[in-house]
Write an enzyme that holds these catalytic residues in place. Structure first.
Site, PDB file in Angstrom:
ATOM      1  N   ARG A 165       0.849  -1.195   0.000  1.00 56.33           N
ATOM      2  CA  ARG A 165       0.000   0.000   0.000  1.00 56.33           C
ATOM      3  C   ARG A 165       0.885   1.246   0.000  1.00 56.33           C
ATOM      4  NH1 ARG A 165      -4.903   1.702   4.167  1.00 56.33           N
ATOM      5  NH2 ARG A 165      -3.332   1.357   5.769  1.00 56.33           N
ATOM      6  N   ASP A 444      -4.212   3.037  13.906  1.00 54.88           N
ATOM      7  CA  ASP A 444      -3.326   3.688  12.942  1.00 54.88           C
ATOM      8  C   ASP A 444      -3.762   5.134  12.803  1.00 54.88           C
ATOM      9  OD1 ASP A 444      -5.480   3.757  11.174  1.00 54.88           O
ATOM     10  OD2 ASP A 444      -4.628   2.333   9.757  1.00 54.88           O
TER      11      ASP A 444
END
Length: 532
Positions: A165, A444
């Site tokens: 990613r 996150d």
């Protein structure tokens, strides 16, 4: 500053540590520079368009499905390219940052895929980004090993499929410039990974696979598709070699999910429900709309109507077009030496994955190797085949389905938790960590984004808590001071000086009390702490 003699206009501004020269090679940097020169103007124009769309919403403009693309949505004949063999069954994926131990453990976890995150699960320091590329290069080659504290780590014979990613379109890489301009973080991450690993992955029976974050418009997907076509041509690879999964983690992106599939139809295999960033995007989109206030973050679960409708919309859209629909992250993680807490976490994960599998998702995410088996057992039981492309939820999503906020509590405890977790996460991010266990949950950057934007919106709207207290600067300042003291008591004076908690509290406080909502906290924080 270092300039490569053969690469006019290309400068590397970050320190080149031992081993980095194997990633930052002249041919690899030339590859990134070519992508930058071809597509940076388009990226900049799309970021400007984002600001214009947000200004429209701020002025009371409505969000809806794109009228100019109605013929694409109405056409029953187009499908995405079928998934390659190793992406046909994705029932459990594990996600995490790209540090060396995590990469090895994730690939060995028993999950079908590992989403190696250079975005929200990684703090974008120069060393984290380049060392991450080193680790992913070795993983793609199958040679990654580690000696750490007397233990040896190496890959098993059978490993998860590697998916990278890159960063979103909004982030720059300050340590590489081309013709005096910073390179996009997305192009830097994608370009280096693609250049070094595409052919090695193909040789091992896989391919260059990517998760694409934070798309807000089908034209942003078109930009990625054009970059894919160019990159494949430069490396002499056939069309469709690159395969992408797009995270539907913005509210505007949800309204364009079908168009995103269409733009990437030769290169896309799936959409993913990025639930935490989706909540953040909902708040950000409706930042000026007092009728769209959400309750406490803990009350905004996947079972509340607008989130359930969003998940069904993603599954329906994917399966209609032959793409897989991936479920989202359950943030619970195992708790060491606490059987009761573990069973509570496992029960929550099972319930979440049962909901996803029953709805028709083709797989799901977990944040910890200890939860791979829990999620896999659910999907093995409820999804006996490799996927559920035949399951299409009934009905269709309306704009009202996707934007009507749920009812729920707005409490001092919820406000306090936002501030506590916001400080804790930002402190870790400033120390170079992107994925952080806090209060038995894996957090996150989306965590801090929800926390600070929710309080900003509550304050902007003059909202009151259920207890009657008004959410204003005085309350936010008071609770921020209290939670900074909580963190200080928890981590101790010796650690506190280097723990970045004071800086984190000021970042959180400044952004939350600002007159204007900053689109991403990571952008100003990157400029202040990491861009030098």
């Amino acid at each position: 500053m270092s300039q490569y003699p053969a690469l006019a206009g290309v400068h590397v501004l970050g320190a080149v540590q031992p081993g980095y020269e194997t990633i930052l090679t002249p041919p690899a940097l030339a590859f990134v520079a070519q992508l930058h020169r071809m597509y940076e103007t388009t990226r900049r124009s799309l970021l400007t368009a984002r600001m214009q769309h947000q200004a429209w919403y701020n002025q009371g403009g409505e969000i809806d499905f794109a009228g100019e693309m109605s013929s694409v949505r109405a056409d029953p004949n187009w499908k995405v390219r079928p998934a390659p063999a190793d992406l046909t069954d994705r029932r459990v994926e594990i996600t995490g940052p790209c540090d060396r131990k995590m990469v090895i453990n994730a690939l060995n976890s028993g999950a079908k895929c590992f989403m190696a995150c250079l975005e929200d699960a990684s703090a974008p320091t120069w060393d984290v980004m380049v060392q991450g590329q080193v680790n992913l290069r070795d993983a793609a080659a199958g040679t990654i090993t580690l000696e750490d504290k007397g233990k040896s780590y190496a890959l098993n014979a059978q490993t998860a499929v590697l998916i990278a990613r890159p960063r979103g379109w909004h982030l720059d890489e300050a340590h590489m410039t081309v013709d005096g301009e910073r390179v996009s973080g997305a192009i830097f991450d994608f370009g280096l990974y693609m250049f070094h690993n595409a052919k090695a992955l193909i040789a091992r029976g896989s391919g260059p696979y990517f998760y694409l974050p934070k798309l807000e418009h089908y034209l942003e997907a078109r930009l990625w598709n054009n970059i894919f076509i160019t990159a494949q041509s430069m490396l002499d690879l056939p069309l469709g070699t690159i395969r992408a999964t797009v995270l539907i983690e913005t509210l505007p992106g949800a309204f364009m999910a079908e168009e995103i599939l269409y733009e990437l139809r030769d290169h896309i295999t799936a959409l993913n429900c990025g639930r935490w960033d989706y909540i953040f995007s909902y708040i950000k989109t409706f930042q000026n709309d007092a009728s769209k206030l959400l309750p406490d973050r803990a009350a905004v679960t996947m079972t509340v109507p607008f989130m359930a409708k969003y998940a069904a919309h993603v599954v329906r859209t994917c399966h209609k077009r032959g793409a897989h629909a991936m479920g989202g992250m359950s943030a619970f993680i195992p708790v060491k030496d606490d059987e009761a807490a573990n069973e509570k976490a496992y029960s929550a994960v099972r319930a979440d994955k049962e909901r996803e599998a029953t709805l028709g998702h083709d797989g799901t995410w977990v944040a910890h190797p200890g939860l791979v088996g829990v999620a896999r057992d659910v999907f093995d039981r409820l999804m006996p085949g490799p996927n559920q492309l035949h399951v299409i939820p009934a009905g269709s999503a309306t704009a009202a389905d996707l934007i009507t906020p749920p009812q729920g509590p707005r409490t001092l405890a919820g406000l306090t938790n936002n501030i506590n977790v916001g400080i804790g996460y930002i402190a870790a991010w400033l120390r170079g960590q992107g994925a952080v266990p806090l209060h038995n949950l894996m957090e996150d950057a989306a965590t801090a984004e929800i926390s600070r934007t929710q309080l900003w919106q509550w304050k902007k709207a003059g909202a009151s808590l259920d207890s009657g207290e008004k959410v204003d600067a005085d309350l936010i300042n008071r609770v921020t001071d209290e939670q900074l003291a909580v963190w200080k008591a928890q981590v101790g004076d010796n650690f506190f000086a280097g723990g970045k908690y004071t800086e984190a509290a000021e970042v959180f406080r400044t952004l939350t009390l600002a007159d204007k909502l900053e689109p991403f906290l990571t952008v100003p924080a990157y400029e202040h702490y990491f861009a030098r």
